[in-house]
Scaffold this motif. Structure first.
Motif, PDB file in Angstrom:
ATOM      1  N   ALA A 383       0.842  -1.206   0.000  1.00 56.52           N
ATOM      2  CA  ALA A 383       0.000   0.000   0.000  1.00 56.52           C
ATOM      3  C   ALA A 383       0.871   1.248   0.000  1.00 56.52           C
ATOM      4  N   MET A 386      -0.193   4.455  -3.975  1.00 57.34           N
ATOM      5  CA  MET A 386      -1.630   4.366  -4.239  1.00 57.34           C
ATOM      6  C   MET A 386      -1.951   4.436  -5.722  1.00 57.34           C
ATOM      7  N   SER A 390      -1.174  -0.385  -5.531  1.00 49.43           N
ATOM      8  CA  SER A 390      -2.431  -0.809  -4.944  1.00 49.43           C
ATOM      9  C   SER A 390      -3.399  -1.299  -6.015  1.00 49.43           C
TER      10      SER A 390
END
Length: 433
Positions: A383, A386, A390
């Motif tokens: 994570a 982003m 992700s």
């Protein structure tokens, strides 16, 4: 004669430097084709590449699926013929998950029709099944039959619209003037029917049950499904679920030859059906499933949008014992155990693997699947980024367009060329939890 004289001031040193600054990051390439022709592309900094790829691929994420769909050619930016579905259905017994990729060819009408109609047909049919069969008695083959029937029913609806509008016996008896009058009288209806019949779409779909104990994969065409599984030791393994329906698949080309007389040598020609179409199974493409009189007398004007008249006549002459394109999908069932293994499913249109080939990365199908699953597996719990990490589908797309080679990625994203330099690419990565 009077001449108007325009005085132009010479650019200042500052303006010259500014102009050089504006073009310093532009390069040219011959795409490995040789010759004198060159195309320009813009070298983007690494920091901008991920954001640009995210934007251009319409990268999105839901609770269980990451998706991208990508076509960088500016002239075709709005003409990506791939479509996809990501849906969750509240049905008897819980929530079912449905994902699908539809890879259209020769236009948008058929793929749009399939994208709109197929999920609702599958959902309605599945609901009827679940209401009639207790969950304890639900056999995997029941669901497989629902999926297969839904796809064939949709294809039959396209063919039925044609035959209702223009029955074969009536067409053969009509004069050209009568045929033209019949079409003109109901032209809007005919235009819808004929475009769907002269275009096509492949389908690759996945359906999983509420407890994630079962997944069904249906394939009709040349897209690919790969199941990834992580063992207790942490090692990921990849399983290619479906066979690919094109003439490079020997079993498919042999099947077509068996279905037609030996004298029809052109039924598979140049690794294409009738020398024309790459996928051997698809929805639509009705002109390759009905007698050639439809192509010669009714469909020719629509085919000529992308085929010159002499080629239309050539392909029509090869249509002797239709159908040549099959609407029979293959359905695969896999039992899952999410309590024992971490699982993921990758669905991709054929453009993804084609792009690796274009970038001179020669891998077998299994090596390709291993690469995809290993890459996604490394980032499935990350994570830290982003924009890219992700979204697992976006991570796969970045690898395909060049990975860490920023020059190749920049070229694939920004090439200034009027023609497509890569096929449409759609990727769905589904996580089973």
């Amino acid at each position: 004669m009077v001449y108007n004289i325009v005085n132009l001031q010479a650019a200042t040193s500052t303006e010259n430097l500014r102009a050089l600054e504006e073009v310093k990051d532009f390069c040219t390439t011959d795409l490995g084709r040789g010759g004198k022709e060159r195309w320009t592309y813009h070298m983007l900094p690494e920091a901008a590449l991920d954001a640009e790829l995210h934007r251009m691929s319409n990268a999105t994420s839901s609770t269980f699926v990451d998706s991208v769909t990508f076509q960088p050619c500016a002239a075709y930016a709005d003409l990506n013929q791939d479509r996809y579905s990501i849906e969750e259905w509240e049905l008897p017994g819980g929530v079912w998950q449905f994902t699908a990729i539809y890879d259209g060819h020769c236009g948008h009408d058929t793929v749009n029709y399939v994208h709109k109609r197929l999920p609702s047909i599958v959902r309605t049919s599945l609901q009827v099944l679940l209401q009639s069969v207790p969950s304890t008695s639900l056999k995997p083959e029941f669901v497989s039959e629902v999926l297969c029937t839904a796809v064939r029913h949709l294809d039959q609806s396209i063919r039925s619209d044609l035959l209702d509008f223009l029955p074969h016996d009536r067409l053969t008896q009509m004069s050209d003037a009568q045929l033209n009058q019949h079409i003109l009288h109901r032209y809007s209806e005919w235009n819808t029917i004929s475009t769907r019949c002269t275009q096509g779409s492949t389908v690759l779909l996945a359906l999983s049950d509420p407890l994630k104990k079962n997944v069904w994969i249906l394939n009709l065409g040349d897209s690919v499904a790969v199941l990834g599984s992580r063992s207790f030791s942490g090692k990921w393994s990849a399983t290619i679920i479906n066979s690919v329906h094109n003439c490079h698949n020997r079993s498919e080309s042999q099947r077509i030859r068996r279905e037609h007389p030996e004298s029809e040598q052109a039924c598979v020609y140049d690794n294409r059906v009738l020398g024309y179409l790459a996928p051997t199974r698809a929805l639509g493409d009705t002109w390759l499933k009905v007698p050639s009189v439809y192509t010669r007398r009714a469909f020719a004007p629509h085919l000529q949008d992308w085929l010159p008249p002499h080629q239309v006549a050539q392909y029509a002459s090869r249509i002797l014992t239709p159908p040549y394109i099959s609407d029979l999908p293959e359905v695969y069932h896999h039992s899952l155990d999410v309590s024992q293994h971490e699982l993921l499913l990758i669905l991709s249109s054929d453009g993804l693997q084609d792009l690796y080939d274009n970038n001179d990365i020669q891998l077998s199908d299994q090596e390709m699947a291993d690469r995809w699953v290993a890459l996604v597996g490394r980032h499935i719990h990350s994570a830290t980024d982003m924009d890219l990490q992700s979204n697992l589908a976006l991570r796969l797309l970045r690898d395909a367009v060049g990975g860490d080679n920023t020059e190749l990625v920049s070229r694939n994203l920004t090439l200034e060329m009027e023609d497509k330099w890569m096929d449409d690419i759609t990727i769905l990565v589904q996580r089973f939890r």
